[in-house]
Design an enzyme around this catalytic site. Structure first.
Site, PDB file in Angstrom:
ATOM      1  CG  HIS A  32      14.373   5.165  -6.492  1.00 44.84           C
ATOM      2  ND1 HIS A  32      15.121   4.156  -7.037  1.00 44.84           N
ATOM      3  CD2 HIS A  32      15.036   5.528  -5.346  1.00 44.84           C
ATOM      4  CE1 HIS A  32      16.172   3.914  -6.261  1.00 44.84           C
ATOM      5  NE2 HIS A  32      16.156   4.730  -5.235  1.00 44.84           N
ATOM      6  CG  HIS A  41      14.745   2.288  -1.365  1.00 45.85           C
ATOM      7  ND1 HIS A  41      15.392   2.914  -0.321  1.00 45.85           N
ATOM      8  CD2 HIS A  41      15.425   2.615  -2.477  1.00 45.85           C
ATOM      9  CE1 HIS A  41      16.410   3.606  -0.805  1.00 45.85           C
ATOM     10  NE2 HIS A  41      16.460   3.435  -2.112  1.00 45.85           N
ATOM     11  CD  GLU A  99      18.257   0.679  -3.655  1.00 44.26           C
ATOM     12  OE1 GLU A  99      17.822   1.250  -4.665  1.00 44.26           O
ATOM     13  OE2 GLU A  99      19.116   1.203  -2.925  1.00 44.26           O
TER      14      GLU A  99
END
Ligand code: FUC
Length: 351
Positions: free
Chosen positions: A108, A182, A316
């Site tokens: 991420h 997220h 996502e």
């Protein structure tokens, strides 16, 4: 008269920081609240079939906890959503080494990814919608990535209960980029029930196979006859077991990239039969990582207390970082001076 509006307030957090809190409110009284730190969405309040408005996303009790947000609650994710194997990749024969933040791998966007940046926020409103543009510049070499990237994300709330996230970006050097958000959804409202009884429909017949570090092996799996087949709507409880190797690897749930078949207009649909709340997702992204919160770190405190396993579901929408190392995966390379433009629409309804 339209009741569309934007409310702006401030919150004090550790280290003498002040964050801005924005609330987008529509004619139906639905609202979306977010902060300028990480663009983090802290509240999406929508009615159930009896008109009771409740928050359908997981949020910390205390804003300070977003400073160290190991599970990326509500945050914008970049430059690359997902995992990059060995934190390295090559572009045009040149090797780039990123900051590892999960063992040897990069997750991420790394420790200081877009989820922990202060975004510049400009709210706007029209007759039909309220919104805010969130902008940020990621410098050349940020986290090890090449090029200066300018990013603009727009959060929009319409009067027909659509929450739209648009992502625009460009870079002065070729770089990998795939952005997402997220947020953990739970349509029961205020985290009342875990997700077992909520029903999912997913327009996908292909998912990536993961290894023990949750890194794609390079192989696509056909979901037919597996617990991951949600082409017909079914309860999530059927995937919350340790029946197959891929469920074991994900600790009893989903944590996989699914490629959309694009057979239907709605790519993903979630329904909570008890409250009647529904969520339909449409995107121009080629796929999605669905993460079913298969474990929470110790010490996480939500407004409603400690979260239980399977308390929230992340949608996502993105492309696949596996494409940096494997062939046959949706590309994440943004060429120099090209523009990146993606959009995901979350429509809330009642059944
Ligand atoms: C998701 C997952 C990861 C991780 C993180 C908090 O996106 O892919 O496994 O646990 O969120």
């Amino acid at each position: 008269m339209s009741r569309l509006k934007i409310q702006n307030s401030e919150v004090q957090v550790k280290g003498n920081q002040t964050w801005n809190v924005y609330r987008l409110v529509n004619d139906q009284g639905m609202y979306v609240e977010f902060i300028n730190y990480g663009g983090i969405i802290t509240d999406i309040s929508v009615p159930d079939r009896n008109g009771n408005k409740e928050n359908v996303v997981l949020a910390f009790k205390n804003h300070n906890d977003y400073l160290d947000n190991p599970i990326y609650f509500g945050a914008l994710i970049g430059r690359v959503a997902g995992r990059i194997k060995q934190s390295s990749f090559e572009i045009n024969g040149q090797n780039y080494q990123l900051d590892p933040n999960e063992g040897d791998n990069h997750l991420h966007g790394g420790k200081n990814g877009f989820h922990s940046r202060i975004w510049e926020v400009s709210p706007y409103e029209t007759e039909e919608e309220v919104g805010a543009k969130l902008s940020m510049v990621s410098p050349d070499g940020d986290g090890g990535y090449p090029g200066q990237v300018k990013v603009e994300v727009t959060y929009t709330l319409t009067n027909d209960n659509k929450f739209i996230i648009s992502y625009e970006a460009s870079s002065d050097k070729t770089t990998p980029l795939t952005l997402t958000n997220h947020t953990y959804f739970n349509l029961s409202g205020n985290n009342k029930r875990t997700l077992e009884d909520q029903e999912l429909c997913l327009d996908s017949s292909k998912m990536v196979e993961l290894d023990k570090e949750l890194i794609p092996t390079g192989k696509w799996l056909d979901v037919t006859d597996s617990p991951f087949d949600f082409r017909d709507k079914k309860k999530l409880e059927s995937v919350f077991t340790y029946e197959t190797p891929q469920q074991k690897i994900a600790n009893g749930g989903m944590d996989h990239f699914f490629k959309f078949d694009k057979h239907r207009e709605v790519d993903v649909y979630l329904e909570d039969p008890k409250s009647g709340r529904t969520l339909s997702i449409e995107t121009d992204q080629p796929g999605i990582v669905i993460y079913t919160s298969n474990s929470f770190p110790e010490g996480i405190e939500l407004a409603e207390g400690k979260p239980k396993k399977h308390a929230g579901l992340c949608f996502e929408t993105q492309s696949s970082p596996a494409s940096l190392h494997e062939v046959g995966f949706p590309n994440i390379i943004l060429d120099k001076e090209q523009s990146y433009s993606k959009r995901t629409i979350f429509t809330f309804g009642i059944q």
